[in-house]
Design a protein around this motif. Sequence first.
Motif, PDB file in Angstrom:
ATOM      1  N   UNK A  97       0.014   1.142   4.312  1.00 22.26           N
ATOM      2  CA  UNK A  97      -1.069   1.631   3.462  1.00 22.26           C
ATOM      3  C   UNK A  97      -0.727   1.410   1.980  1.00 22.26           C
ATOM      4  N   UNK A  98       0.527   1.736   1.628  1.00 23.06           N
ATOM      5  CA  UNK A  98       0.969   1.524   0.246  1.00 23.06           C
ATOM      6  C   UNK A  98       0.933   0.037  -0.093  1.00 23.06           C
ATOM      7  N   UNK A  99       1.367  -0.799   0.843  1.00 20.16           N
ATOM      8  CA  UNK A  99       1.380  -2.255   0.631  1.00 20.16           C
ATOM      9  C   UNK A  99      -0.030  -2.775   0.327  1.00 20.16           C
ATOM     10  N   UNK A 100      -1.005  -2.305   1.137  1.00 20.88           N
ATOM     11  CA  UNK A 100      -2.387  -2.755   0.940  1.00 20.88           C
ATOM     12  C   UNK A 100      -2.914  -2.293  -0.417  1.00 20.88           C
ATOM     13  N   UNK A 101      -2.503  -1.085  -0.831  1.00 22.14           N
ATOM     14  CA  UNK A 101      -2.992  -0.547  -2.089  1.00 22.14           C
ATOM     15  C   UNK A 101      -2.282  -1.094  -3.318  1.00 22.14           C
ATOM     16  N   UNK A 102      -1.124  -1.710  -3.141  1.00 19.60           N
ATOM     17  CA  UNK A 102      -0.358  -2.203  -4.290  1.00 19.60           C
ATOM     18  C   UNK A 102      -0.121  -3.712  -4.222  1.00 19.60           C
ATOM     19  N   UNK A 103       0.825  -4.130  -3.378  1.00 21.89           N
ATOM     20  CA  UNK A 103       1.224  -5.544  -3.321  1.00 21.89           C
ATOM     21  C   UNK A 103       0.036  -6.442  -3.000  1.00 21.89           C
ATOM     22  N   UNK A 104      -0.779  -6.020  -2.019  1.00 22.68           N
ATOM     23  CA  UNK A 104      -1.933  -6.832  -1.629  1.00 22.68           C
ATOM     24  C   UNK A 104      -2.970  -6.911  -2.746  1.00 22.68           C
ATOM     25  N   UNK A 105      -3.104  -5.836  -3.498  1.00 22.35           N
ATOM     26  CA  UNK A 105      -4.048  -5.858  -4.616  1.00 22.35           C
ATOM     27  C   UNK A 105      -3.561  -6.764  -5.749  1.00 22.35           C
ATOM     28  N   UNK A 106      -2.246  -6.850  -5.926  1.00 21.96           N
ATOM     29  CA  UNK A 106      -1.695  -7.719  -6.964  1.00 21.96           C
ATOM     30  C   UNK A 106      -1.775  -9.192  -6.578  1.00 21.96           C
ATOM     31  N   UNK A 107      -1.569  -9.458  -5.288  1.00 24.89           N
ATOM     32  CA  UNK A 107      -1.613 -10.837  -4.780  1.00 24.89           C
ATOM     33  C   UNK A 107      -2.590 -10.865  -3.601  1.00 24.89           C
ATOM     34  N   UNK A 108      -3.850 -10.930  -3.912  1.00 28.96           N
ATOM     35  CA  UNK A 108      -4.872 -10.748  -2.870  1.00 28.96           C
ATOM     36  C   UNK A 108      -5.106 -12.052  -2.103  1.00 28.96           C
ATOM     37  N   UNK A 109      -4.186 -12.353  -1.198  1.00 33.47           N
ATOM     38  CA  UNK A 109      -4.382 -13.469  -0.280  1.00 33.47           C
ATOM     39  C   UNK A 109      -3.949 -13.030   1.116  1.00 33.47           C
ATOM     40  N   UNK A 110      -4.344 -13.791   2.121  1.00 30.58           N
ATOM     41  CA  UNK A 110      -4.151 -13.370   3.507  1.00 30.58           C
ATOM     42  C   UNK A 110      -2.684 -13.327   3.895  1.00 30.58           C
ATOM     43  N   UNK A 111      -1.847 -14.227   3.326  1.00 27.31           N
ATOM     44  CA  UNK A 111      -0.421 -14.228   3.658  1.00 27.31           C
ATOM     45  C   UNK A 111       0.257 -12.949   3.174  1.00 27.31           C
ATOM     46  N   UNK A 112      -0.110 -12.505   1.969  1.00 24.08           N
ATOM     47  CA  UNK A 112       0.454 -11.253   1.451  1.00 24.08           C
ATOM     48  C   UNK A 112       0.075 -10.078   2.338  1.00 24.08           C
ATOM     49  N   UNK A 113      -1.152 -10.091   2.829  1.00 28.42           N
ATOM     50  CA  UNK A 113      -1.596  -9.026   3.733  1.00 28.42           C
ATOM     51  C   UNK A 113      -0.760  -9.013   5.012  1.00 28.42           C
ATOM     52  N   UNK A 114      -0.543 -10.173   5.625  1.00 29.31           N
ATOM     53  CA  UNK A 114       0.198 -10.250   6.884  1.00 29.31           C
ATOM     54  C   UNK A 114       1.660  -9.841   6.727  1.00 29.31           C
ATOM     55  N   UNK A 115       2.229 -10.007   5.546  1.00 26.80           N
ATOM     56  CA  UNK A 115       3.637  -9.655   5.321  1.00 26.80           C
ATOM     57  C   UNK A 115       3.912  -8.168   5.517  1.00 26.80           C
ATOM     58  N   UNK A 116       2.886  -7.337   5.442  1.00 19.47           N
ATOM     59  CA  UNK A 116       3.108  -5.901   5.612  1.00 19.47           C
ATOM     60  C   UNK A 116       3.634  -5.570   6.997  1.00 19.47           C
ATOM     61  N   UNK A 117       3.357  -6.422   7.991  1.00 14.47           N
ATOM     62  CA  UNK A 117       3.846  -6.149   9.347  1.00 14.47           C
ATOM     63  C   UNK A 117       5.359  -6.280   9.461  1.00 14.47           C
TER      64      UNK A 117
END
Length: 466
Positions: free
Chosen positions: A404-424
């Motif tokens: 949840x924190x990743x989606x709200x921070x890292x993903x918002x800073x680098x909004x691409x699909x690879x960044x989203x998948x890295x949270x797993x």
Amino acid sequence: MKSNKQHEIDMLHDPLLPRLIIFAIPLVLSGVLQLLFNAADIVVIGHYGSEHALSAVGATSSLINLMITLFIGVSVGASVLMGRMIGSQDLQGARDCLHTALAFSMLAGFVMIILGQIATEPLLRMMETPEEVLPLAARYMHIYFLGMPGMMIYNFGSAILRAVGDTRRPLYFISVSGLFNVVGNLFFVLVLKMDVAGVATATILGQYVAAFFIILSLRHSENYLQLDWLELRINPRKLLEMLRIGLPAGVQGAVFSISNVLVQSSVNSFGSIVMAGSTASSNIEGFIYIAMNAFYQACMAFTAQNYGAKKYRRIDKILINCFLLVTVIGLVLGLGTYLLGSDALGIYTSDPAKIEFGLQRLAIIATLQFTCGWMEVLCGSLRGVGYSISPMIITLLGACMLRIVWIGTVFQWHRDIQTLYLCYPVSWFVTAIMHSIFYLVIRQKKLKKLMREEREREEFFNEVAA
């Protein structure tokens, strides 16, 4: 009646490694068959369904898991409790555990029917499901949840059988169930043109077939595994113990699913093509997870029985063996899946764009999925010795909150699909480290003392025998 012994595995004596593998292989095959039958849903609907049918089915998976995980978690408690009863030779307690688990599963199934009909559409809207996909996704879920009693009975019945080392009969049952599902898919979608409603109808048909065979097998078992309709009631004490062990696992799974729903919502924001590619990739990743999850269940079952039998020194050996097995399996299957990704994804869809987006997900998640296996077996060992709340808290912090924190921070800073998948993989690795630290703490404070007492008992009886 058939003797229970021909189906059971001796979890209390060496050799350990081959028995873990023998226990796990039917679980792996059962899981693979379930995924193949689910894949058949996706393949049929992807090739022969309407334009948005594949996206509709994919959009429901995280939500379905969220809504059923809490109840399924209680089956973990039933399995651990049953294992302890058998390890300590409390056969009447084992019978009470069996009948309580089956009665609760039936009640939970009917509750889920009602919940599924009421909550489906509001939750799909909360997930930002695209309007063109929403009606089909809602139709699929409304029908799917009519099969919940069958699903619950199969899951709780299988959990009871796993507790005694019987993983073969659930494999047979899911095989027959899956054949009904595949035939139903072809008939309802290709012949009757029912689209997503046909896939959902075939799924619930398979669920009730599996439940029928679970009940039939328990009716024809012996002693503590024999289902007697007259004894089918909820024993409050046994249910409370199941809930104490299993409810934290269910809460953990539910919150885990919430984090996955948030990830799915973020995937949805990239459009239906990315959704379809992610759905296909996720289905392939499921095969890797199932292979590793079999050793989570093996770790939990073997640990619970040995803990009940006061064979504490075997607990470390069980964990180490399972840890090594999931590492090898996760690496081999994860890397192999990525290398063969284009061909595998081509089974689900012929659209090059969807295949490309599926490959992007496999490159990040599948290749690092062995860390999920680490997290799982450590959690299984802790649950086997009776710790359920602490692993839940660790997983909620290390996996769910981190995503949840990743989606709200890292993903918002680098909004691409690879960044989203890295949270797993990041969340799996962090949670595994946290579970390892907690295991070492409770080993030092509790298990070490129990192991010393076990050794002293053995030395005393050896001296008496001499």
